[in-house]
Enzyme design. Structure first.
Site, mmCIF file in Angstrom:
data_model
loop_
_atom_site.group_PDB
_atom_site.id
_atom_site.type_symbol
_atom_site.label_atom_id
_atom_site.label_comp_id
_atom_site.label_asym_id
_atom_site.label_seq_id
_atom_site.Cartn_x
_atom_site.Cartn_y
_atom_site.Cartn_z
ATOM 1 N N THR A 1 -2.204 -1.102 15.707
ATOM 2 C CA THR A 1 -0.785 -1.251 15.410
ATOM 3 C C THR A 1 -0.221 -2.120 16.521
ATOM 4 O OG1 THR A 1 -0.131 0.727 16.651
ATOM 5 C CG2 THR A 1 -0.635 1.015 14.306
ATOM 6 N N LYS B 1 -17.972 -25.699 18.345
ATOM 7 C CA LYS B 1 -16.917 -24.997 17.612
ATOM 8 C C LYS B 1 -17.342 -24.592 16.197
ATOM 9 C CE LYS B 1 -13.278 -24.300 18.573
ATOM 10 N NZ LYS B 1 -12.113 -25.192 18.377
ATOM 11 N N GLU C 1 -7.442 -20.539 7.431
ATOM 12 C CA GLU C 1 -6.178 -21.098 7.915
ATOM 13 C C GLU C 1 -5.420 -21.760 6.770
ATOM 14 O OE1 GLU C 1 -7.692 -22.013 12.485
ATOM 15 O OE2 GLU C 1 -7.688 -23.603 10.993
ATOM 16 N N TYR D 1 22.496 -24.741 -21.272
ATOM 17 C CA TYR D 1 21.463 -25.612 -20.730
ATOM 18 C C TYR D 1 22.077 -26.584 -19.723
ATOM 19 C CZ TYR D 1 17.741 -28.974 -20.169
ATOM 20 O OH TYR D 1 16.789 -29.779 -19.611
ATOM 21 N N GLN E 1 15.258 -29.043 -15.385
ATOM 22 C CA GLN E 1 14.103 -29.934 -15.468
ATOM 23 C C GLN E 1 13.268 -29.882 -14.187
ATOM 24 O OE1 GLN E 1 14.816 -33.702 -17.535
ATOM 25 N NE2 GLN E 1 13.748 -34.746 -15.866
#
Length: 396
Positions: free
Chosen positions: A60, A186, A193, A220, A225
């Site tokens: 937590t 790496k 991500e 309308y 649109q």
């Protein structure tokens, strides 16, 4: 197109036709997204079933809190995704209503059968009020919100896996990672991500759709649109993110030794010790005070015996009595063990193996039910398409 072609637009308007086409397209996107959530839930349940007793740290505020298990952790996301499935199916139910026959917004004097056209197009019914049918786009807002909520669930899962990968307790598959263009050592969690990033797009679209709709008068308006195209795009992005997250979980390697070592960090079994004292008859607030005092002295490298001695010392200071007045030293040492601590939490939905077994069974049943519901919707759409082809064939 001749006189016959000129009659094709009778009793129709671009307003109800476009509204129908939007719903026709969106319902397929919603089903695809819901199907992806079911696939992700299957992946989570499969991995959880393999790690019902694999202890891991629970957090937590990103601080060590209590030991749990990998199964308990993964099933927490299965529960969230199950609700995402429900939301998408709910959105589908309201999107899959036909506005066709509403014309511009005030209906038509021609004797059109709106229910029949809805049936042939695979809709579950009609949006009855013609003004509502032609003008409303609330189904787009609801769908965008459901997709944004799903994306948020996925973002949390992705963030967790990124952190776990950094901490060395989870190794992501090469298929869901990439290397650096300059740093050869790496291994970057790129796909997760990107999954996390999709949430921002989805949330933005939900907000944008509501913002566009908020000031429109009946019936309308040309603003409408701009309401649908980006919802379609986000639906595809969120579906793909769901599939990526599922694949990352399914192919990840959970380092059981590293997880077990991390599970006891930060005196994470403290609550279990306090619970044990309370079960022995001590008021919980007193137990809390004792264990809080002991926490200042207990270190991560302490043996159960050494940690129990420090709890005993704290008990004597707070109450003037040894722990043995309430519980045995053996039980305290057991409560200090992360695996025993997790196994003791056997309340419904907890991390104990028997509670996890019940959760797994419930999750599998929910997956089967949702899979069947989705298959039924697909079958209904296929049947409607066949009926439409047969009806058209009578005239062509």
């Amino acid at each position: 197109v001749g006189p016959d072609g000129g009659r094709m637009h009778t009793a129709r308007s671009r307003n109800d036709e476009v509204a129908t086409c939007i719903r026709y397209r969106l319902r397929g996107d919603l089903l695809a997204a819901a199907e992806a959530t079911v696939g992700a839930r299957e992946a989570l349940v499969e991995v959880a079933s393999e790690h019902a007793e694999t202890v891991m740290p629970g957090y937590t505020h990103l601080q060590p809190a209590q030991p749990t298990t990998v199964a308990h952790y993964l099933l927490s996301y299965e529960g969230g995704l199950a609700r995402d499935t429900e939301r998408l199916l709910d959105a589908y139910d309201r999107a899959n209503r036909s506005p066709l026959g509403a014309a511009a917004f005030a209906g038509t004097p021609f004797d059109v059968d709106r229910d029949r056209t809805a049936e042939l197009l695979g809709f579950d019914g009609t949006v009855r009020n013609s003004m509502d049918a032609a003008s409303t786009r609330d189904f787009l807002a609801e769908s965008a919100s459901a997709l944004a909520t799903l994306a948020t669930t996925l973002s949390g899962l992705a963030e967790d896996l990124i952190i776990f990968s950094k901490e060395g307790v989870v190794e992501l598959s090469d298929a869901y990672s990439s290397t650096s263009s300059i740093m050869p050592q790496k291994k970057n969690p790129d796909t997760l991500e990107l999954t996390r990033g999709v949430a921002g797009d989805a949330i933005g679209e939900a907000t944008g759709t509501l913002s566009l709709l908020k000031g429109l008068p009946r019936a309308y308006n040309r603003d409408l649109q701009r309401a649908h195209a980006s919802v379609f795009e986000v639906a595809g992005d969120v579906r793909e993110a769901t599939e990526v997250a599922a694949g990352a979980v399914a192919t990840a390697d959970w380092d059981e030794a590293a997880l077990a070592a991390a599970a006891g960090e930060g005196f994470s079994t403290a609550t279990g010790v306090a619970d044990l004292l309370a079960m022995g008859g001590m008021p919980f607030r007193t137990a809390h005070e004792i264990v809080a005092a002991a926490a200042e002295a207990v270190e991560d490298g302490d043996s159960p015996d050494a940690a129990a001695a420090k709890v005993d010392e704290a008990a004597r200071k707070v109450t003037g009595e040894p722990l043995s007045a309430y519980v045995s030293r053996e039980d305290v040492e057991s409560a200090l063990d992360p695996a025993e601590s997790a196994a003791s939490r056997d309340s419904a939905g907890g991390p104990a193996p028997e509670a996890v077994a019940d959760e797994l069974a419930a999750a599998e049943a929910g997956i089967d039910a949702d899979d069947a519901a989705l298959a039924a919707e697909r079958d209904a759409l296929d049947a409607a398409s066949e009926a439409l082809d047969a009806e058209v064939g009578r005239y062509v």
